[in-house]
Design an enzyme around this catalytic site. Structure first.
Site, mmCIF file in Angstrom:
data_model
loop_
_atom_site.group_PDB
_atom_site.id
_atom_site.type_symbol
_atom_site.label_atom_id
_atom_site.label_comp_id
_atom_site.label_asym_id
_atom_site.label_seq_id
_atom_site.Cartn_x
_atom_site.Cartn_y
_atom_site.Cartn_z
ATOM 1 N N ARG A 55 0.857 -1.179 0.000
ATOM 2 C CA ARG A 55 0.000 0.000 0.000
ATOM 3 C C ARG A 55 0.895 1.231 0.000
ATOM 4 O O ARG A 55 1.984 1.228 0.596
ATOM 5 C CB ARG A 55 -0.920 0.022 1.238
ATOM 6 N N GLU A 102 -2.811 8.360 -3.810
ATOM 7 C CA GLU A 102 -3.234 7.467 -4.886
ATOM 8 C C GLU A 102 -4.712 7.690 -5.197
ATOM 9 O O GLU A 102 -5.509 7.745 -4.256
ATOM 10 C CB GLU A 102 -3.010 6.008 -4.469
ATOM 11 N N HIS A 121 -1.260 0.667 -9.621
ATOM 12 C CA HIS A 121 -1.932 -0.249 -8.694
ATOM 13 C C HIS A 121 -2.684 -1.349 -9.454
ATOM 14 O O HIS A 121 -3.898 -1.518 -9.324
ATOM 15 C CB HIS A 121 -2.894 0.501 -7.764
#
Length: 316
Positions: free
Chosen positions: A232, A260, A279
């Site tokens: 993450r 993000e 991602h």
């Protein structure tokens, strides 16, 4: 007792679900649309929509007064934990262990090889019709440190095996022994970081791992080390990473960032020696078959009152 099941995949597309007539389950399709498919108070089993913002994931939770299971389709659960406090006690939260290992491990190796072998530079060279030959680092003979040795970390090690790495060092929340060798505790990291050529972050985001890769962590890396983050974004301190990469001392490959999505104009986009993918570690053609198998198995267990798999916590 409520029997509604909220699914982000239409029930008729999932083989092996318990038969509604025999199980008494009622399947409702909801993939994060503004309108709920039914009263959330009647939901017994909530499958969180995949790749939706946190606000979408937690929006129905406060009204799910009868829910007994919350099932994510992601390995991480940080996008739903902020809403768990509104749930009644005894609700099981399960993650998607077994769904993302193959895809995430594939991308991890792709990011390592692309970064070491200079692939981004080759692509830019091709665009400019430039022949950028020379010597580039190999993964062979490198020491690799995997921080976060769960099922994804183990899958990454599986795929490292053919690459003739000098050694693979494993780190998890607590120390343990495995068939492959020891797993070190997080507390051992300061002594392990200086010896690593490649450091892979595959740990869940928790209060203990937020900004784990901070200025002190990054300063311990040897010159020329590669940091790979497939966990993450907030596991890495972005400002500290920009400072280190700006000096050209280390490089990084990031499938996740903080913030993000990474906004236009953010300095990470053009940071020296940084490769970014958006991602996509788990979002491949391998996802849907595995996700469907997981849901069929979990709901079969639920209908038969058997213990569920992948239970991460139970609300209190």
């Amino acid at each position: 007792m409520t029997t509604d099941v909220w699914l982000p995949i239409p029930a008729d597309e999932i083989d092996g679900l318990p038969d509604p007539a025999a199980s008494g389950l009622t399947y409702r399709f909801w993939d994060g649309d503004p309108d709920f498919p039914a009263d959330p108070a009647d939901c017994a089993f909530y499958v969180v929509p995949y790749m939706k913002p946190m606000g979408v994931a937690v929006r129905p939770l406060a009204a799910m007064t009868s829910v007994r299971v919350v099932q994510t389709l992601s390995a991480g659960i940080d996008h739903v934990t902020p809403g768990l406090g509104s749930l009644p006690p005894g609700v099981a939260l399960c993650n998607a262990k077994g769904v993302h290992e193959a895809s995430t491990a594939e991308l991890t190796l792709a990011l390592i090889l692309a970064s070491l072998r200079g692939i981004p530079g080759f692509v830019r060279g091709q665009d400019r019709e430039e022949w950028r030959d020379g010597f580039y680092p190999a993964l062979a003979d490198k020491s690799v440190l995997i921080v976060g040795y769960g099922s994804i970390g183990a899958a990454i090690e599986d795929r490292l095996a053919p690459f003739e790495c000098a050694r693979v060092v494993r780190v998890a929340r607590s120390a343990r022994a495995t068939e492959r060798g020891p797993v070190h505790a997080l507390g051992d990291l300061p002594g392990l970081l200086p010896g690593a050529d490649v450091v892979i972050l595959s740990t869940p985001l928790t209060p203990d791992t937020r900004h784990l890769a901070d200025a002190a962590f990054l300063a311990r890396l040897k010159d020329g080390a590669l940091l790979v983050n497939v966990s993450r974004g907030p596991v890495v301190d972005t400002e500290a990473l920009l400072a280190e990469t700006g000096q050209g001392r280390i490089t990084a490959a990031l499938d996740v960032t903080d913030p993000e999505p990474l906004p236009a104009g953010h300095p990470l986009w053009h940071a020296r020696g940084v490769l970014i993918s958006p991602h996509v570690g788990g979002s491949t053609s391998a996802f849907m078959p595995r996700a469907k198998r997981l849901l069929a198995a979990q709901l079969t267990r639920f209908a038969q009152a058997e213990p569920l798999r992948n239970e991460v916590l139970t609300t209190t």
